[in-house]
Scaffold this motif. Structure first.
Motif, PDB file in Angstrom:
ATOM      1  N   HIS A   1       0.840  -1.216   0.015  1.00 12.94           N
ATOM      2  CA  HIS A   1      -0.065   0.009   0.006  1.00 12.94           C
ATOM      3  C   HIS A   1       0.919   1.183  -0.063  1.00 12.94           C
ATOM      4  N   HIS A   2       2.192   1.222   0.422  1.00 10.06           N
ATOM      5  CA  HIS A   2       3.046   2.320   0.474  1.00 10.06           C
ATOM      6  C   HIS A   2       4.100   2.461  -0.904  1.00 10.06           C
ATOM      7  N   ARG A   3       3.858   1.479  -1.563  1.00 12.07           N
ATOM      8  CA  ARG A   3       4.811   1.452  -2.850  1.00 12.07           C
ATOM      9  C   ARG A   3       4.349   2.535  -3.876  1.00 12.07           C
ATOM     10  N   PRO A   4       5.359   3.416  -3.981  1.00  8.18           N
ATOM     11  CA  PRO A   4       4.632   4.465  -5.260  1.00  8.18           C
ATOM     12  C   PRO A   4       4.617   3.880  -6.423  1.00  8.18           C
ATOM     13  N   GLN A   5       3.566   4.258  -7.248  1.00  9.79           N
ATOM     14  CA  GLN A   5       3.153   3.928  -8.606  1.00  9.79           C
ATOM     15  C   GLN A   5       3.856   4.516  -9.570  1.00  9.79           C
ATOM     16  N   PRO A   6       4.631   3.807 -10.579  1.00  7.97           N
ATOM     17  CA  PRO A   6       5.099   4.350 -11.714  1.00  7.97           C
ATOM     18  C   PRO A   6       4.389   5.310 -12.647  1.00  7.97           C
ATOM     19  N   HIS A   7       4.549   6.232 -12.935  1.00  5.79           N
ATOM     20  CA  HIS A   7       3.986   6.842 -13.976  1.00  5.79           C
ATOM     21  C   HIS A   7       4.885   7.770 -14.982  1.00  5.79           C
ATOM     22  N   LEU A   8       4.385   8.002 -16.137  1.00  6.52           N
ATOM     23  CA  LEU A   8       5.148   8.693 -17.087  1.00  6.52           C
ATOM     24  C   LEU A   8       5.887  10.094 -16.587  1.00  6.52           C
TER      25      LEU A   8
ATOM     26  N   ALA B   1      23.445  17.067 -22.620  1.00  5.63           N
ATOM     27  CA  ALA B   1      23.350  16.783 -24.106  1.00  5.63           C
ATOM     28  C   ALA B   1      21.980  17.414 -24.510  1.00  5.63           C
ATOM     29  N   GLY B   2      21.044  17.981 -23.559  1.00  2.00           N
ATOM     30  CA  GLY B   2      19.977  18.607 -24.117  1.00  2.00           C
ATOM     31  C   GLY B   2      19.080  17.677 -24.564  1.00  2.00           C
ATOM     32  N   LEU B   3      19.046  16.602 -24.354  1.00  2.00           N
ATOM     33  CA  LEU B   3      18.086  15.392 -24.745  1.00  2.00           C
ATOM     34  C   LEU B   3      17.130  14.982 -23.544  1.00  2.00           C
ATOM     35  N   ARG B   4      15.892  14.554 -24.109  1.00  2.00           N
ATOM     36  CA  ARG B   4      14.775  14.286 -23.316  1.00  2.00           C
ATOM     37  C   ARG B   4      14.187  12.662 -23.581  1.00  2.00           C
ATOM     38  N   TYR B   5      13.905  12.267 -22.343  1.00  2.00           N
ATOM     39  CA  TYR B   5      13.466  10.791 -22.423  1.00  2.00           C
ATOM     40  C   TYR B   5      12.078  10.803 -21.848  1.00  2.00           C
ATOM     41  N   LEU B   6      11.105  10.141 -22.531  1.00  2.00           N
ATOM     42  CA  LEU B   6       9.750   9.523 -21.827  1.00  2.00           C
ATOM     43  C   LEU B   6       9.948   8.349 -21.246  1.00  2.00           C
ATOM     44  N   SER B   7       9.758   8.145 -20.130  1.00  2.00           N
ATOM     45  CA  SER B   7       9.827   6.900 -19.149  1.00  2.00           C
ATOM     46  C   SER B   7       9.065   6.805 -18.155  1.00  2.00           C
ATOM     47  N   ARG B   8       8.864   5.703 -17.642  1.00  2.00           N
ATOM     48  CA  ARG B   8       8.010   5.355 -16.257  1.00  2.00           C
ATOM     49  C   ARG B   8       9.022   5.742 -15.294  1.00  2.00           C
ATOM     50  N   SER B   9       8.557   6.239 -14.135  1.00  4.18           N
ATOM     51  CA  SER B   9       9.270   6.274 -12.999  1.00  4.18           C
ATOM     52  C   SER B   9       8.233   6.310 -11.717  1.00  4.18           C
ATOM     53  N   ALA B  10       8.944   6.324 -10.474  1.00  2.00           N
ATOM     54  CA  ALA B  10       8.021   6.270  -9.149  1.00  2.00           C
ATOM     55  C   ALA B  10       8.433   8.053  -8.899  1.00  2.00           C
ATOM     56  N   ARG B  11       9.419   8.480  -9.249  1.00  2.00           N
ATOM     57  CA  ARG B  11       9.836   9.911  -8.880  1.00  2.00           C
ATOM     58  C   ARG B  11       8.811  10.859  -9.532  1.00  2.00           C
ATOM     59  N   THR B  12       8.810  11.899  -8.742  1.00  2.00           N
ATOM     60  CA  THR B  12       7.998  13.094  -9.297  1.00  2.00           C
ATOM     61  C   THR B  12       8.866  14.501  -9.356  1.00  2.00           C
ATOM     62  N   SER B  13       8.104  15.472  -9.716  1.00  2.00           N
ATOM     63  CA  SER B  13       9.193  16.728  -9.533  1.00  2.00           C
ATOM     64  C   SER B  13       8.067  17.959  -9.836  1.00  2.00           C
ATOM     65  N   GLU B  14       8.638  18.978  -9.009  1.00  2.00           N
ATOM     66  CA  GLU B  14       7.650  20.118  -9.333  1.00  2.00           C
ATOM     67  C   GLU B  14       7.572  20.935 -10.420  1.00  2.00           C
ATOM     68  N   HIS B  15       8.697  20.430 -11.393  1.00  2.00           N
ATOM     69  CA  HIS B  15       8.874  21.221 -12.616  1.00  2.00           C
ATOM     70  C   HIS B  15       8.221  20.338 -13.796  1.00  2.00           C
ATOM     71  N   SER B  16       7.599  20.946 -14.547  1.00 10.65           N
ATOM     72  CA  SER B  16       6.722  20.057 -15.788  1.00 10.65           C
ATOM     73  C   SER B  16       7.305  20.365 -17.257  1.00 10.65           C
ATOM     74  N   THR B  17       6.984  19.659 -18.071  1.00 13.38           N
ATOM     75  CA  THR B  17       7.257  20.072 -19.421  1.00 13.38           C
ATOM     76  C   THR B  17       6.201  19.389 -20.381  1.00 13.38           C
ATOM     77  N   THR B  18       6.012  20.127 -21.707  1.00 12.01           N
ATOM     78  CA  THR B  18       5.317  19.477 -22.484  1.00 12.01           C
ATOM     79  C   THR B  18       5.914  18.541 -23.508  1.00 12.01           C
ATOM     80  N   TRP B  19       5.787  17.251 -23.486  1.00  6.98           N
ATOM     81  CA  TRP B  19       6.215  16.321 -24.416  1.00  6.98           C
ATOM     82  C   TRP B  19       5.768  16.337 -25.748  1.00  6.98           C
TER      83      TRP B  19
END
Length: 81
Positions: free
Chosen positions: A7-14, A22-40
Motif C-alpha cells: 500500500h505504500h509502494r509508489p506507483q510508476p507514472h510517465l 546533452a539537451g536530450l529528453r526521454y519519456l519513461s516510467r518512474s516513481a519519482r516526481t518533480s515540481e517542474h513540468s514540460t510538454t512532451w
C-alpha cells in the motif's frame, strides 16, 4: 493476510528525464516526481526530472578519459627520456 508494504509502494507514472549536458529528453516510467513540468511531443504535460546521462558528461564510459590518460602518460614518458 495482505502485506502492508504494498500500500505504500509508489506507483510508476510517465515522466520526462532531461539530460542536462546533452539537451536530450526521454519519456519513461518512474516513481519519482518533480515540481517542474514540460510538454512532451504528444502534447501532454509530464513532470520533468533533470539528470546527467549522456556520454559527453561521462568520458570514462566512452573511452574519452582513457585516451586523455594515455596522452598524458605519453607526455610524461617523452619528457622523462
Amino acid at each position: 493476510m495482505t502485506d502492508h508494504r504494498q500500500h505504500h509502494r509508489p506507483q510508476p507514472h510517465l515522466v520526462v528525464f532531461r539530460d542536462q549536458s546533452a539537451g536530450l529528453r526521454y519519456l519513461s516510467r518512474s516513481a519519482r516526481t518533480s515540481e517542474h513540468s514540460t510538454t512532451w511531443e504528444d502534447g501532454n504535460i509530464y513532470p520533468v526530472i533533470e539528470v546527467d546521462l549522456s556520454s559527453a558528461a561521462h568520458l570514462a564510459r566512452t573511452g574519452g578519459r582513457a585516451v586523455e590518460e594515455e596522452q598524458a602518460r605519453r607526455t610524461l614518458v617523452d619528457t622523462a627520456a
